[in-house]
Write a protein that holds these residues in place. Structure first.
Motif, short mmCIF file in Angstrom:
data_model
loop_
_atom_site.label_atom_id
_atom_site.label_comp_id
_atom_site.label_asym_id
_atom_site.label_seq_id
_atom_site.Cartn_x
_atom_site.Cartn_y
_atom_site.Cartn_z
N ILE A 147 0.63 -0.80 0.00
CA ILE A 147 0.32 -0.35 -0.04
C ILE A 147 0.96 0.97 0.07
N GLY A 148 2.33 1.70 0.65
CA GLY A 148 3.05 2.24 0.60
C GLY A 148 3.70 2.57 2.25
N PHE A 149 3.17 1.99 2.63
CA PHE A 149 3.45 2.00 4.14
C PHE A 149 4.92 2.18 3.96
N GLU A 150 5.47 2.69 5.36
CA GLU A 150 6.94 2.05 5.46
C GLU A 150 7.39 1.70 7.29
N ILE A 151 8.32 1.64 7.51
CA ILE A 151 8.83 0.69 8.97
C ILE A 151 9.43 2.22 9.11
N ALA A 152 8.83 2.88 10.41
CA ALA A 152 8.88 4.25 10.59
C ALA A 152 10.54 4.94 10.63
N LYS A 153 10.66 5.65 10.43
CA LYS A 153 11.98 5.84 10.86
C LYS A 153 11.93 6.98 12.00
N LYS A 154 11.28 7.43 12.44
CA LYS A 154 10.96 8.22 13.61
C LYS A 154 9.87 8.09 14.26
N PRO A 155 9.45 6.88 15.15
CA PRO A 155 8.58 6.32 15.97
C PRO A 155 7.82 7.78 16.68
N HIS A 156 6.10 7.53 16.50
CA HIS A 156 5.74 8.78 17.08
C HIS A 156 4.62 7.55 18.21
N TYR A 157 4.82 6.59 18.80
CA TYR A 157 3.47 6.01 19.25
C TYR A 157 4.01 4.56 20.12
N GLN A 158 4.09 4.63 21.02
CA GLN A 158 5.18 3.61 21.89
C GLN A 158 4.01 2.37 21.44
N PHE A 159 4.49 1.43 20.53
CA PHE A 159 3.70 0.14 20.70
C PHE A 159 4.67 -0.61 21.01
N ASP A 160 4.35 -2.05 21.67
CA ASP A 160 4.37 -2.48 22.35
C ASP A 160 6.00 -3.54 22.02
N GLU A 162 6.92 -6.23 20.63
CA GLU A 162 6.92 -7.24 19.91
C GLU A 162 6.36 -6.24 18.01
N ALA A 163 6.01 -5.60 18.64
CA ALA A 163 5.31 -4.99 17.32
C ALA A 163 6.51 -3.01 16.57
N LEU A 164 6.01 -3.52 15.89
CA LEU A 164 6.62 -2.39 14.31
C LEU A 164 5.66 -1.04 14.28
N GLU A 165 6.51 0.67 14.12
CA GLU A 165 5.42 0.72 13.47
C GLU A 165 5.59 1.48 12.41
N MET A 166 4.42 1.63 11.42
CA MET A 166 4.92 1.53 9.82
C MET A 166 3.80 2.70 9.73
N ASP A 167 4.54 3.92 9.16
CA ASP A 167 3.91 5.43 8.66
C ASP A 167 3.51 4.93 6.78
N ILE A 168 2.93 6.14 6.55
CA ILE A 168 2.52 6.76 5.11
C ILE A 168 1.85 7.79 5.42
N ASP A 169 2.62 8.73 4.08
CA ASP A 169 2.03 10.24 4.20
C ASP A 169 0.89 9.99 3.52
N VAL A 170 0.00 11.21 3.70
CA VAL A 170 -0.88 10.90 2.98
C VAL A 170 -1.70 12.40 2.57
#
Length: 170
Positions: A147-160, A162-170
């Motif tokens: 879809i276009g999500f990438e692994i976040a270079k600068k995480p914004h949320y504290q997921f556990d 065992e999780a990766l943060e991914m993001d996409i510009d809209v």
């Protein structure tokens, strides 16, 4: 209050209200194969209805049901939710649940996310959407990357852990 709705090629995305709380929806939250990746579970129909209503009235949230079929015979198969982050008002955190397992692997997430991102951008003023995905959920990671999500270079949320943060510009 008018409910937001939009159509994709195969689905109707309709803002959920407490009337959408059902035994079927509740069953998704209790099924091992769907529940293992979600953070908000509900014990009964009333608590599910309350959860939906809280999100419906939250101006920083867009909570859409995913419905297959036509207006006379709609089947609720899942949900997608976007919620603006308080500390980063230009970012929304997304969660998606395809509760009906017979729809898994059929491109539902891609179709739904691609159709709903422009609405999130215009209705909430969002510039970036993030999500958390379990590191071992390789199929989901690959689907989000398509879809276009990438692994976040600068995480914004504290997921556990065992999780990766991914993001996409809209």
């Amino acid at each position: 209050m008018k409910k937001l709705s939009l159509a994709t090629h195969r689905f109707s995305l309709i803002e959920l209200t407490k009337n959408d709380a059902s035994g079927r929806y509740l069953s998704w939250l209790n099924k091992k194969e769907t529940a293992q990746y979600i953070t908000h579970t509900q014990a009964d129909i009333q608590s599910l209805a309350n959860y939906i209503e809280e999100n419906f009235t939250n101006k920083d949230c867009l909570f859409l049901g995913i419905f297959a079929g036509n207006e006379t015979q709609r089947e609720h198969i899942g949900n997608v939710k976007y919620e603006r982050m308080k500390q980063y008002p230009h970012i929304a955190t997304m969660g998606i649940l395809i509760g009906e397992t017979n729809w898994h692997g059929k491109g539902v997430a891609k179709e739904v996310i691609e159709a709903s991102l422009p609405v999130v951008k215009s209705s909430l003023g969002i510039k970036l959407v993030n999500l958390g995905v379990e590191k071992n959920n390789i199929a989901a990671i690959k689907a989000y990357q398509k879809i276009g999500f990438e692994i976040a270079k600068k995480p914004h949320y504290q997921f556990d852990d065992e999780a990766l943060e991914m993001d996409i510009d809209v």
